[in-house]
Design an enzyme around this catalytic site. Structure first.
Site, PDB file in Angstrom:
ATOM      1  N   GLU A  90       0.835  -1.215   0.000  1.00 61.52           N
ATOM      2  CA  GLU A  90       0.000   0.000   0.000  1.00 61.52           C
ATOM      3  C   GLU A  90       0.860   1.251   0.000  1.00 61.52           C
ATOM      4  O   GLU A  90       1.674   1.472   0.908  1.00 61.52           O
ATOM      5  CB  GLU A  90      -0.929   0.000   1.218  1.00 61.52           C
ATOM      6  CG  GLU A  90      -1.879   1.199   1.191  1.00 61.52           C
ATOM      7  CD  GLU A  90      -2.952   1.167   2.267  1.00 61.52           C
ATOM      8  OE1 GLU A  90      -3.334   0.069   2.700  1.00 61.52           O
ATOM      9  OE2 GLU A  90      -3.409   2.244   2.669  1.00 61.52           O
ATOM     10  N   LYS A 287      -7.649  -0.578  11.068  1.00 65.14           N
ATOM     11  CA  LYS A 287      -7.023  -0.989   9.799  1.00 65.14           C
ATOM     12  C   LYS A 287      -5.755  -0.163   9.585  1.00 65.14           C
ATOM     13  O   LYS A 287      -4.725  -0.686   9.159  1.00 65.14           O
ATOM     14  CB  LYS A 287      -8.019  -0.792   8.639  1.00 65.14           C
ATOM     15  CG  LYS A 287      -7.585  -1.395   7.317  1.00 65.14           C
ATOM     16  CD  LYS A 287      -6.748  -0.472   6.484  1.00 65.14           C
ATOM     17  CE  LYS A 287      -6.385  -1.126   5.154  1.00 65.14           C
ATOM     18  NZ  LYS A 287      -5.471  -0.284   4.362  1.00 65.14           N
ATOM     19  N   HIS A 400      -2.308  10.867   0.166  1.00 66.21           N
ATOM     20  CA  HIS A 400      -2.616   9.583  -0.463  1.00 66.21           C
ATOM     21  C   HIS A 400      -2.552   9.656  -1.975  1.00 66.21           C
ATOM     22  O   HIS A 400      -1.953   8.827  -2.635  1.00 66.21           O
ATOM     23  CB  HIS A 400      -4.048   9.177  -0.072  1.00 66.21           C
ATOM     24  CG  HIS A 400      -4.076   8.067   0.914  1.00 66.21           C
ATOM     25  ND1 HIS A 400      -5.163   7.270   1.099  1.00 66.21           N
ATOM     26  CD2 HIS A 400      -3.141   7.614   1.756  1.00 66.21           C
ATOM     27  CE1 HIS A 400      -4.898   6.383   2.021  1.00 66.21           C
ATOM     28  NE2 HIS A 400      -3.671   6.570   2.445  1.00 66.21           N
TER      29      HIS A 400
END
Ligand code: MEV
Length: 445
Positions: A90, A287, A400
């Site tokens: 990720e 998470k 992000h």
């Protein structure tokens, strides 16, 4: 896809790697077997011995599946600085952890403490005879059961571990005849799954034998069924706590000076509180913590599925799923902490077999299991801090999408020159797959 006889095979495992690939290419990918073979072979290790080793970790292997191995430097944990190995696919996880590590480096670093290291295993059994007699019998034979596994526990005991206790739990009100022998184990630096399971299976055999030999039961009362013997991945007594703390003014300012340290601390505290109240938010919040935890667990050759399942059970231990982290702002002091179970090892399993896991441990100074728990918890807390800091200030998408841009550019096979131009162009613009595609199309005209 409809069922097709050609898609069913006996003896797939007996085919060599090339034939396995050709078979899936023909029957599932409907593609040129040689092309597919070449594609998979491109991921084989150059060194035959290394490939053999990797193949040996699993079954029916046809290739390797590379995932980036990154480093998060500047992690000050209990006064020592670490460069932490992280394996994750990720984008922005390693960058976020590194960022948070650097932030706390000048504010005292992370303080981690292992609170307990006990692991649990269970013998699930059915006994339908005289319940009270069985409970008394168990109390009487408990120490003999522990002595009965001495050959299995000898080495572990020499390292300071072993079977710490056994208890019989009566579930027969809920399921007729169901009892459970719950074992408490110290496995020192190993995750201990094989050790625990070997002890449990032996307990099952011994229980059967001891019951058969016991004079206090009638022959009809000697019937016991061992349903299964297996460790529990829920380890609420294998806990590590990590904290960061500083005065609210020491936090600095946020959002280009628009938010003071005190305002940030309060907003951050509320964000954690929300994750303690609401399971929907708690799931995403945790998470984020697991983004950090799993990547170090994976890099050190540990079992991330075990760590994951345990963390989430622990997060729901009072009946509702909640945040694993906590935050207080009291008397001008901001304290952010994470308490969670981490059943990991630094010996056994893949830890020394996988060459990169071995390197990861070396990078961390060859820690014992408790020290590794302390490092992993710090990365989980850092990851959570970074996520909440973004969420409560500039929002998550800014950082992000910047990282995501790299992936989108790769998806459109952008050259280095195109990527450089795109990064400059999107510095102050909204990034999406379509906006990047449009930009590249214009650039390529
Ligand atoms: C993304 O992988 C993780 C976050 O969603 C965590 C969070 O919301 O706290 C950013």
């Amino acid at each position: 896809m409809s069922e097709d006889e050609s898609q069913i095979i006996a003896g797939f495992s007996k085919l060599n790697k090339r034939d396995k690939i050709k078979w899936i290419a023909k029957n599932f990918l409907y593609a040129n077997p040689i092309e597919v073979l070449n594609e998979f072979a491109g991921f084989w290790h150059d060194n035959i011995e290394s490939q053999k080793l990797l193949d040996g970790f699993s079954e029916n292997t046809i290739a390797n599946f590379p995932v980036p191995f990154g480093i998060a430097p500047n992690f000050k944990i209990n006064g020592k600085v670490f460069a932490v190995p992280m394996v994750t696919e990720e984008s922005s996880v390693v960058a976020a952890a590194s960022n948070a590590a650097k932030f706390w480096l000048s504010r005292g670093g992370f303080k981690s403490t292992v609170l307990s290291t006990i692991k649990i295993g269970q013998v699930h059994l059915v006994y339908k005879g005289d319940k009270d007699k069985f409970i008394t019998f168990f109390k009487a034979i408990k120490q003999d059961l522990i002595k009965g596994v001495a050959t299995i526990t000898a080495k572990m005991e020499a390292r300071g571990g072993g079977v710490k206790d056994l208890e019989l739990i009566d579930f027969s009100q809920i399921e007729p005849g169901y009892f459970q022998v719950r074992g408490y184990f110290e496995t020192v630096d190993s995750m201990g799954a094989n050790f625990i399971n070997s002890c449990l299976e032996e307990f099952g055999i011994l229980l059967n034998e001891m019951l058969a030999e016991s004079p206090i039961f009638t022959p009809q009362e000697k019937d016991i069924e061992i349903v299964m013997c297996i460790l529990s991945n829920y380890t609420p007594d294998c806990i590590v706590r990590c904290e960061v703390s500083c005065g609210v003014e020491e936090l600095g300012t946020f959002d280009d000076g628009k938010m003071s340290g005190a305002e940030f601390a309060e907003k951050f505290r509320r964000a954690v509180r929300i994750a303690q109240i609401d399971p929907y938010r708690a799931t995403t919040h945790n998470k984020g913590i697991m983004n950090g935890i799993d990547s170090v667990v994976l890099a050190t050759g540990n079992d991330f599925r075990a760590v994951e399942s345990c963390a989430h059970t622990y997060a729901s231990r009072d009946g509702q799923y909640r945040s694993l982290s906590d935050c207080t702002v009291e008397n001008g002091i901001f304290t952010f902490g994470l308490s969670m179970p981490l059943a990991i090892g630094t010996v056994g399993g893949l830890t020394s077999l996988h060459p990169l896991a071995k390197r990861s441990l070396e990078l961390l100074g060859n820690p014992n299991a408790s020290q590794l728990m302390e490092v992993i918890a710090a990365v989980g807390l850092a990851q959570n801090f970074a996520a909440l800091r973004s969420l409560t200030t500039v929002g998550i998408q800014k950082g992000h999408m910047k990282m995501h841009l790299t992936n989108i550019l790769a998806q459109f096979q952008a050259t280095d020159a195109e990527a450089e131009k795109a990064k400059a162009y999107f510095d102050d613009k909204t990034i999406s797959v379509s906006s990047v595609r449009d930009y590249l199309e214009t650039l390529r005209k």
